[in-house]
Design a protein around this motif. Structure first.
Motif, PDB file in Angstrom:
ATOM      1  N   THR A   9       0.847  -1.189   0.000  1.00 56.00           N
ATOM      2  CA  THR A   9       0.000   0.000   0.000  1.00 56.00           C
ATOM      3  C   THR A   9       0.878   1.232   0.000  1.00 56.00           C
ATOM      4  O   THR A   9       2.031   1.187   0.430  1.00 56.00           O
ATOM      5  CB  THR A   9      -0.928   0.030   1.227  1.00 56.00           C
ATOM      6  N   GLN A  10       0.344   2.313  -0.463  1.00 53.71           N
ATOM      7  CA  GLN A  10       1.090   3.554  -0.524  1.00 53.71           C
ATOM      8  C   GLN A  10       0.131   4.707  -0.266  1.00 53.71           C
ATOM      9  O   GLN A  10      -0.979   4.736  -0.809  1.00 53.71           O
ATOM     10  CB  GLN A  10       1.751   3.725  -1.897  1.00 53.71           C
ATOM     11  N   THR A  11       0.550   5.608   0.580  1.00 44.29           N
ATOM     12  CA  THR A  11      -0.275   6.774   0.870  1.00 44.29           C
ATOM     13  C   THR A  11       0.147   7.932  -0.023  1.00 44.29           C
ATOM     14  O   THR A  11       1.302   8.027  -0.442  1.00 44.29           O
ATOM     15  CB  THR A  11      -0.115   7.187   2.342  1.00 44.29           C
ATOM     16  N   GLU A  12      -0.773   8.787  -0.283  1.00 43.75           N
ATOM     17  CA  GLU A  12      -0.489   9.931  -1.123  1.00 43.75           C
ATOM     18  C   GLU A  12       0.390  10.929  -0.372  1.00 43.75           C
ATOM     19  O   GLU A  12       0.306  11.071   0.847  1.00 43.75           O
ATOM     20  CB  GLU A  12      -1.789  10.602  -1.550  1.00 43.75           C
ATOM     21  N   THR A  13       1.228  11.598  -1.132  1.00 43.23           N
ATOM     22  CA  THR A  13       2.119  12.583  -0.512  1.00 43.23           C
ATOM     23  C   THR A  13       1.323  13.742   0.079  1.00 43.23           C
ATOM     24  O   THR A  13       1.542  14.160   1.207  1.00 43.23           O
ATOM     25  CB  THR A  13       3.117  13.115  -1.555  1.00 43.23           C
ATOM     26  N   HIS A  14       0.390  14.252  -0.677  1.00 46.52           N
ATOM     27  CA  HIS A  14      -0.464  15.351  -0.212  1.00 46.52           C
ATOM     28  C   HIS A  14      -1.918  14.918  -0.352  1.00 46.52           C
ATOM     29  O   HIS A  14      -2.443  14.878  -1.461  1.00 46.52           O
ATOM     30  CB  HIS A  14      -0.198  16.624  -1.009  1.00 46.52           C
ATOM     31  N   LEU A  15      -2.545  14.573   0.772  1.00 47.12           N
ATOM     32  CA  LEU A  15      -3.932  14.142   0.720  1.00 47.12           C
ATOM     33  C   LEU A  15      -4.857  15.299   0.368  1.00 47.12           C
ATOM     34  O   LEU A  15      -5.851  15.120  -0.312  1.00 47.12           O
ATOM     35  CB  LEU A  15      -4.346  13.537   2.056  1.00 47.12           C
ATOM     36  N   LEU A  16      -4.493  16.485   0.852  1.00 45.03           N
ATOM     37  CA  LEU A  16      -5.298  17.666   0.574  1.00 45.03           C
ATOM     38  C   LEU A  16      -4.635  18.500  -0.509  1.00 45.03           C
ATOM     39  O   LEU A  16      -3.492  18.277  -0.888  1.00 45.03           O
ATOM     40  CB  LEU A  16      -5.483  18.503   1.847  1.00 45.03           C
ATOM     41  N   GLU A  17      -5.362  19.454  -0.982  1.00 46.39           N
ATOM     42  CA  GLU A  17      -4.848  20.320  -2.028  1.00 46.39           C
ATOM     43  C   GLU A  17      -3.665  21.118  -1.497  1.00 46.39           C
ATOM     44  O   GLU A  17      -3.684  21.648  -0.391  1.00 46.39           O
ATOM     45  CB  GLU A  17      -5.973  21.283  -2.453  1.00 46.39           C
TER      46      GLU A  17
END
Length: 616
Positions: free
Chosen positions: A512-520
C-alpha cells in the motif's frame, strides 16, 4: 506445463466438444461448453481426480460426458444452465446498460463529427455543405426525427440559424478540433431544447415522438407482462414443491409417479431460476418507472419556467434561455435512455421463455395441477402456517438466533441460498421463524423443525448442500454458492496444466502507498520559520534613513548575560611505592642591610648570606 500450453489444452477441449455438438446438429456457445466442463469435473459421480493431470483417457471421457449432457434436449437441468449462461451474458446493471447505449450512439456520431472538424472550406458551396453537415449531426445526436425528412431538416436548420448563423462558420473553422467538438455538442443540446419548446408551444416539433406518453403506456404494459410470467412461474414452483413433498412424505402410501423424481427436482430448479431472474428484471422496470416519473416532472417544471422567461418576447438574452434549452435536452435524453433500457429488459424477459420448454413437457396441459387438486399450498399460506411456530433461542443455546423484534434492519439481512430453506426442503424460507447466524452467515428455514435440525449440525448440512450442488450444477447460481466453489477458476485463466480445479489462494503479497499530499497543496512562498529572518525582513521594510536607533541599559540588566560552565568531578587517586624516604636541606638565611638609607643621600645595601652548606 506452461500457462500458454495449459490454455491451449483447455481451449482444444472446449473446441472439440463444440465441434462434436455441431456435427450432431446442435450449435452451442463456448461459454456454455466451458460451464458444462466445469460441472462434469465437479460431479463426484464422474470420478475425476482433480489432484492429478488429466490423461488422454480422462480427456476423452470428459468430452463424451459433456457432449451427452449438451445433447440432452429434454433435460430441464440443461435448460436451466442455458438460461443462467444467457442471463449472465446479456444482463448487467442499469448504469452499464445506459453507458453502453451512449457508447454505441457516440460511435455512430464519430464519422460525422470527424468529417465536420476536419473539413477544409474554400468556396461558398463548401460552406453551405458544411452547414448542412452540422444540421445532420444535430439531428443524429438528438434522435428527434430523421435526417432524410425535409420538414424535419428545415425545422432543425431554422433552430440552428437562430443560435448559430452561417456567418459564424469562419469563427468555427478557426477553432482547434477539441473546441469544435465541444461547440457541436453545445449546439446540439441548444437546438434540441428549442425544438422541444416549439413542440410544447405547438409551433413545430415535426418528427418528434411523444416520448412521455409512450413511456407511460409501455412501462405498465411491460410490468404487467413480467408480473404475469412471474405469477405463472411461482404457481409452477409451488406445484412442483407440493408434488415433491407428497412423494417424499413417508406417511403417503402411493408414490407412483410417471416422471422420475430427479426430473421433477430439475423442473423445480428451472422454474425457481426463472422466477429469480424475473424478479431482477421487474425490480429494474419499477426503478425505470420511478426515474421516468422524476424526469417528466423536471421536464414539465423546466418547460413552464422557460415559458415564463420567454413570455412572447421578441428577443431574450441568451444567458437566460440557453441554460433552459440545455436542461430540456438533458431531461429528454434521460427519457430516451429509459426507453432503450425498457426495451432491453423486455427482450431479455421474452428470450428467457424458450428455456422453460423441457420442464413444460413433463406435465402437459395442467396435468400436475389436476393430480394435486386442492393440496397446493401457495406462498402466503405457507408463511402464515410456519410463522405460528417460531424459534425459541433458548432451545439451542450454542447457536445465535436472530428474530424480527430483537434485530435492527432484520429485513435487510443477506440470507444464504438466495432465501431458500437451508434444510433442502425445496421451499422458500420464512425469516419470521428465526434466522440462524453461523460463521457470520445467515440461514433461513421453512419450518421450526428444519431450523432446529440444521442448528444442531450446521456444518454437516452446509457440506450436504455443497455436495448436492456438485451433482446439480445449476444450483451454484440458483443458491448463490459461488464462494464455496471459488476454487474453480475461469477457463481462460487456468494456470496448472490440464487441471480443472485449483486451490484458492489464501495468501498474497500486497503493498500500500499513501499519497504525498492528501489535501490540495497550499504552499506559501513567503513563509519563514526563523524569527531572525523575519526581523531582517522587518528591518528592510522599515525606512531607517530617517530614523535614529536608541538603546538603554538598566542597573538590573548591566553585565547580565547567559553563562554556561562545566565541571569535572574530583576523583580520589592513590598510589603506593615500595619504601618511604625523606631528606632534609638547610634553611636559606639571607640578610639585607642598609635598605632604609642613612645619613648620606646614596643608599648602600649590604647582603649577607648565612645559609649553612649542604655538606655540613
Amino acid at each position: 506445463m506452461s500457462r500458454a500450453q495449459a490454455e491451449s489444452v483447455i481451449k482444444n477441449i472446449i473446441r472439440e466438444i463444440a465441434q462434436e455438438c455441431a456435427g450432431k446438429g446442435h450449435t452451442v456457445s463456448e461459454t456454455l461448453v466451458a460451464f458444462m466442463v466445469k460441472a462434469v469435473v465437479l460431479d463426484p459421480r464422474n470420478l475425476f481426480n482433480v489432484d492429478r493431470t488429466l490423461t488422454k483417457q480422462d480427456v476423452r471421457k470428459l468430452v463424451e460426458l459433456c457432449v451427452d449432457k449438451l445433447m440432452d434436449q429434454g433435460s430441464p437441468s440443461l435448460d436451466t444452465i442455458k438460461m443462467q449462461v444467457y442471463f449472465d451474458m446479456n444482463y448487467t446493471s442499469r448504469r452499464e446498460f445506459i453507458e453502453e447505449h451512449q457508447r454505441v450512439l457516440q460511435s455512430r456520431l464519430v464519422p460525422v463529427s470527424r468529417e465536420i472538424t476536419d473539413s477544409r472550406v474554400k468556396t461558398r458551396e463548401d460552406l453551405e455543405g458544411l452547414y448542412r453537415k452540422i444540421v445532420s449531426y444535430v439531428l443524429l445526436r438528438s434522435g428527434l426525427g430523421s435526417s432524410t425528412d425535409i420538414t424535419t431538416v428545415r425545422e432543425a436548420t431554422a433552430a440552428l440559424q437562430s443560435v448559430f448563423p452561417q456567418s459564424e462558420l469562419g469563427t468555427f473553422l478557426s477553432l482547434i478540433k477539441k473546441d469544435k467538438e465541444q461547440q457541436l455538442n453545445d449546439l446540439s443540446m441548444i437546438v434540441t431544447g428549442i425544438r422541444l419548446f416549439n413542440k410544447d408551444s405547438r409551433k413545430g416539433g415535426e418528427g418528434i415522438d411523444d416520448l412521455p406518453a409512450i413511456l407511460n403506456e409501455a412501462i405498465p404494459s411491460t410490468s404487467k407482462d413480467i408480473e404475469w410470467e412471474l405469477e405463472l412461474s411461482q404457481s409452477l414452483a409451488w406445484q412442483y414443491t407440493s408434488w415433491l413433498e407428497r412423494l417424499l412424505d413417508p406417511e403417503v402410501e402411493t408414490r407412483e409417479c410417471i416422471v422420475p423424481l430427479d426430473m421433477v427436482k430439475q423442473a423445480l430448479y428451472n422454474v425457481r431460476q426463472h422466477e429469480a431472474f424475473l424478479k431482477v428484471i421487474l425490480a429494474d422496470v419499477i426503478l425505470c418507472a420511478k426515474q421516468v416519473e422524476t424526469l417528466q416532472t423536471e421536464l414539465a417544471t423546466r418547460m413552464k419556467l422557460l415559458r415564463v422567461t420567454v413570455h412572447s418576447k421578441t428577443a431574450v438574452p441568451t444567458a437566460q434561455v440557453f441554460p433552459h434549452f440545455t436542461a430540456l435536452a438533458k431531461f429528454w435524453s434521460g427519457l430516451q435512455d429509459e426507453m432503450v433500457l425498457l426495451s432491453i429488459l423486455s427482450n431479455i424477459m421474452e428470450n428467457l421463455q424458450p428455456f422453460l420448454a423441457a420442464q413444460s413437457q413433463l406435465f402437459p396441459d395442467g396435468q400436475l395441477e389436476d393430480i394435486l387438486g386442492l393440496e397446493i399450498k401457495k406462498y402466503e399460506q405457507r408463511m402464515k402456517e410456519s410463522s405460528e411456530n417460531r424459534i425459541d433461542p433458548y432451545e439451542i443455546k450454542t447457536q445465535e438466533w436472530l428474530l424480527p423484534e430483537t434485530t435492527a434492519n432484520f429485513d435487510k439481512l443477506p440470507l444464504q441460498y438466495n432465501g431458500i430453506c437451508g434444510m433442502w426442503s425445496f421451499g422458500c424460507g420464512n425469516p419470521s421463524i428465526g434466522v440462524l447466524k453461523h460463521r457470520e452467515k445467515y440461514y433461513v428455514f421453512s419450518s421450526k423443525e428444519a431450523a432446529l435440525r440444521f442448528g444442531s449440525k450446521p456444518d454437516e448440512y452446509i457440506a450436504h448442500v455443497a455436495e448436492k450442488a456438485k451433482q446439480s450444477p445449476e444450483l451454484i447460481q440458483l443458491l448463490q454458492l459461488h464462494q464455496q466453489f471459488a476454487c474453480v477458476t475461469p477457463y481462460p485463466e487456468m494456470q496448472s496444466g490440464e487441471r480443472l480445479l485449483v486451490k484458492p489462494i489464501t495468501k498474497c503479497d500486497s503493498s500500500t502507498q499513501t499519497e504525498t499530499h492528501l489535501l490540495e497543496t497550499n504552499i506559501v512562498k513567503s513563509y519563514e520559520w526563523n524569527e531572525w529572518e523575519l526581523r531582517r525582513k522587518a528591518i528592510k521594510l522599515a525606512n531607517l534613513r530617517s530614523k535614529v536607533t536608541h538603546s538603554m541599559q538598566t542597573n538590573l540588566s548591566h553585565m547580565r548575560r547567559d553563562n554556561v560552565t562545566q565541571t569535572y568531578h574530583l576523583e580520589d587517586v592513590a598510589c603506593q611505592s615500595k619504601m618511604d624516604g625523606n631528606s632534609n636541606v638547610p634553611k636559606p638565611q639571607v640578610y639585607l642591610a642598609g635598605l632604609r638609607g642613612g645619613k648620606t643621600k646614596t643608599t648602600h645595601m649590604i647582603k649577607t648570606n648565612l645559609t649553612r652548606s649542604v655538606s655540613e
